[in-house]
Motif scaffolding. Sequence first.
Motif, PDB file in Angstrom:
ATOM      1  N   PHE A 157       0.835  -1.197   0.000  1.00  0.00           N
ATOM      2  CA  PHE A 157       0.000   0.000   0.000  1.00  0.00           C
ATOM      3  C   PHE A 157       0.871   1.249   0.000  1.00  0.00           C
ATOM      4  O   PHE A 157       1.889   1.316   0.700  1.00  0.00           O
ATOM      5  N   LEU A 158       0.466   2.240  -0.760  1.00  0.00           N
ATOM      6  CA  LEU A 158       1.058   3.567  -0.694  1.00  0.00           C
ATOM      7  C   LEU A 158       0.213   4.388   0.277  1.00  0.00           C
ATOM      8  O   LEU A 158      -0.997   4.537   0.081  1.00  0.00           O
ATOM      9  N   VAL A 159       0.848   4.888   1.349  1.00  0.00           N
ATOM     10  CA  VAL A 159       0.118   5.594   2.403  1.00  0.00           C
ATOM     11  C   VAL A 159       0.575   7.046   2.445  1.00  0.00           C
ATOM     12  O   VAL A 159       1.747   7.334   2.730  1.00  0.00           O
ATOM     13  N   LEU A 160      -0.320   7.942   2.127  1.00  0.00           N
ATOM     14  CA  LEU A 160      -0.044   9.368   2.247  1.00  0.00           C
ATOM     15  C   LEU A 160      -0.248   9.756   3.708  1.00  0.00           C
ATOM     16  O   LEU A 160      -1.366   9.674   4.232  1.00  0.00           O
ATOM     17  N   THR A 161       0.827  10.126   4.384  1.00  0.00           N
ATOM     18  CA  THR A 161       0.732  10.552   5.781  1.00  0.00           C
ATOM     19  C   THR A 161       0.608  12.074   5.844  1.00  0.00           C
ATOM     20  O   THR A 161       0.882  12.780   4.874  1.00  0.00           O
ATOM     21  N   LYS A 162       0.167  12.553   6.997  1.00  0.00           N
ATOM     22  CA  LYS A 162       0.075  13.997   7.251  1.00  0.00           C
ATOM     23  C   LYS A 162      -0.811  14.703   6.226  1.00  0.00           C
ATOM     24  O   LYS A 162      -0.519  15.826   5.775  1.00  0.00           O
ATOM     25  N   ALA A 163      -1.903  14.034   5.831  1.00  0.00           N
ATOM     26  CA  ALA A 163      -2.814  14.642   4.867  1.00  0.00           C
ATOM     27  C   ALA A 163      -3.429  15.924   5.419  1.00  0.00           C
ATOM     28  O   ALA A 163      -3.748  16.850   4.660  1.00  0.00           O
ATOM     29  N   ASP A 164      -3.577  15.999   6.767  1.00  0.00           N
ATOM     30  CA  ASP A 164      -4.151  17.198   7.374  1.00  0.00           C
ATOM     31  C   ASP A 164      -3.248  18.408   7.147  1.00  0.00           C
ATOM     32  O   ASP A 164      -3.719  19.509   6.870  1.00  0.00           O
ATOM     33  N   ARG A 165      -1.935  18.203   7.237  1.00  0.00           N
ATOM     34  CA  ARG A 165      -1.005  19.306   7.000  1.00  0.00           C
ATOM     35  C   ARG A 165      -1.071  19.777   5.540  1.00  0.00           C
ATOM     36  O   ARG A 165      -1.086  20.983   5.253  1.00  0.00           O
ATOM     37  N   LEU A 166      -1.147  18.816   4.612  1.00  0.00           N
ATOM     38  CA  LEU A 166      -1.248  19.171   3.191  1.00  0.00           C
ATOM     39  C   LEU A 166      -2.551  19.907   2.903  1.00  0.00           C
ATOM     40  O   LEU A 166      -2.585  20.827   2.080  1.00  0.00           O
ATOM     41  N   ALA A 167      -3.623  19.496   3.603  1.00  0.00           N
ATOM     42  CA  ALA A 167      -4.903  20.189   3.415  1.00  0.00           C
ATOM     43  C   ALA A 167      -4.794  21.640   3.860  1.00  0.00           C
ATOM     44  O   ALA A 167      -5.323  22.556   3.207  1.00  0.00           O
ATOM     45  N   GLY A 168      -4.082  21.869   4.982  1.00  0.00           N
ATOM     46  CA  GLY A 168      -3.908  23.227   5.477  1.00  0.00           C
ATOM     47  C   GLY A 168      -3.092  24.082   4.533  1.00  0.00           C
ATOM     48  O   GLY A 168      -3.258  25.313   4.501  1.00  0.00           O
ATOM     49  N   GLN A 169      -2.235  23.441   3.750  1.00  0.00           N
ATOM     50  CA  GLN A 169      -1.416  24.178   2.776  1.00  0.00           C
ATOM     51  C   GLN A 169      -2.098  24.292   1.420  1.00  0.00           C
ATOM     52  O   GLN A 169      -1.541  24.877   0.493  1.00  0.00           O
ATOM     53  N   GLY A 170      -3.293  23.721   1.307  1.00  0.00           N
ATOM     54  CA  GLY A 170      -4.030  23.773   0.055  1.00  0.00           C
ATOM     55  C   GLY A 170      -3.461  22.877  -1.028  1.00  0.00           C
ATOM     56  O   GLY A 170      -3.747  23.086  -2.216  1.00  0.00           O
ATOM     57  N   GLN A 171      -2.675  21.865  -0.645  1.00  0.00           N
ATOM     58  CA  GLN A 171      -1.998  21.006  -1.621  1.00  0.00           C
ATOM     59  C   GLN A 171      -2.557  19.581  -1.658  1.00  0.00           C
ATOM     60  O   GLN A 171      -2.124  18.774  -2.476  1.00  0.00           O
ATOM     61  N   LEU A 172      -3.522  19.291  -0.788  1.00  0.00           N
ATOM     62  CA  LEU A 172      -3.945  17.901  -0.629  1.00  0.00           C
ATOM     63  C   LEU A 172      -4.499  17.295  -1.914  1.00  0.00           C
ATOM     64  O   LEU A 172      -4.105  16.197  -2.313  1.00  0.00           O
ATOM     65  N   ASN A 173      -5.415  17.970  -2.580  1.00  0.00           N
ATOM     66  CA  ASN A 173      -6.027  17.410  -3.787  1.00  0.00           C
ATOM     67  C   ASN A 173      -4.995  17.152  -4.883  1.00  0.00           C
ATOM     68  O   ASN A 173      -5.049  16.127  -5.572  1.00  0.00           O
ATOM     69  N   HIS A 174      -4.060  18.075  -5.026  1.00  0.00           N
ATOM     70  CA  HIS A 174      -3.013  17.912  -6.038  1.00  0.00           C
ATOM     71  C   HIS A 174      -2.150  16.688  -5.732  1.00  0.00           C
ATOM     72  O   HIS A 174      -1.858  15.876  -6.626  1.00  0.00           O
ATOM     73  N   VAL A 175      -1.740  16.541  -4.463  1.00  0.00           N
ATOM     74  CA  VAL A 175      -0.885  15.411  -4.081  1.00  0.00           C
ATOM     75  C   VAL A 175      -1.638  14.099  -4.224  1.00  0.00           C
ATOM     76  O   VAL A 175      -1.097  13.102  -4.721  1.00  0.00           O
TER      77      VAL A 175
END
Length: 363
Positions: A157-175
Amino acid sequence: MSDEVERVQVMSRLEAVLASETLSDAAKAQAKNLLDRLGSGVNVVVLGPKGAGKSRLCDVMLEHALPEPGQKASVYSFDDVQTDPDESVASLCLQCDFLKLTTVTDVTAPQDMDDFAATAAWAMSRADIVLWCTSEFGPTEAKIWADASDHLKDHSFLVLTKADRLAGQGQLNHVISALQYIAAEEFHSFFPTSTLQAHATLTQTGGIPDDQMAASGIKALKDTLLRLAMSGRRADLDSALLFLERYGADTSAPETAKDEASSPQRQTYQKALDLLRSRTADISQDAAPDTVLNCCGALAEDLAELASAETQSAPDFDAWRNDLYEASDKVMLMTLENDLRSAADAATIILQLSRDLQSRVSH
């Protein structure tokens, strides 16, 4: 019969075969390997670059505030595990339901990426399933993962960690969009996770509410992991049964010995079981996929023909005949794919027919 009861019985029969001293050295090694696999959980290795959030993910996944990982890795299991010959690997037993089926290895990643590549190669060599934790899965990570076997990639499995931090930076959807594309090519599944709040609650209260576990993304990850681990355990059981069939060991439980005064119906099932056992040795794990598929296809067809000839369309045998016809059709379709996975699936179908016949003979 539950898988756990069957596992214990199969391990007992493997031990008996080993004690009989009738096996070649190669067969003994195979039997010992099967015993080791059945005696331990499916090894889930948590891997990723330094700072990827692996240890926090392990805390939340196992619902324990775990100590700092060992110098090289920490191995978490439900029961005692054999001491790792590498003293830099720490072992810890936890009374955690998730560990009844798995063993979790949290790998400590070196800062230097060259050292990390060597550590990753060591970790992947002992893994059944890898959770690759990342925030970007950059080119260096991709290069290291490229050395993983196709089989391991199909079970990791590929696990994206710290998705909450990426969401706060506005980068989550792109990543997520970028990693979904990579995961589709290189992994079994992809899971975005946010463990910050769940981990804080675990540290404060010693537990994690169900709604927080679900919101973190770890519940979906664990559920999928357990399904895959159960499939792996079933595959190990099938391999052990295939080994016992090949070397002439009785794979039925002791209480299911044949009754000399068996009914005509049971005699029919026994005849089919004898045919199956006489041909199982042809399904070699070392054979090419097309050889395995041809053997399985011929055996499934012969079983269906035997059932038709012996039962003469008697209604009492309808369900069994239909199962055999369906199995024969499935194996025929698998021969069109002619690859390692379809060969393994065909062998599994034959073993399922064997277990079904053993049950019919004993009842």
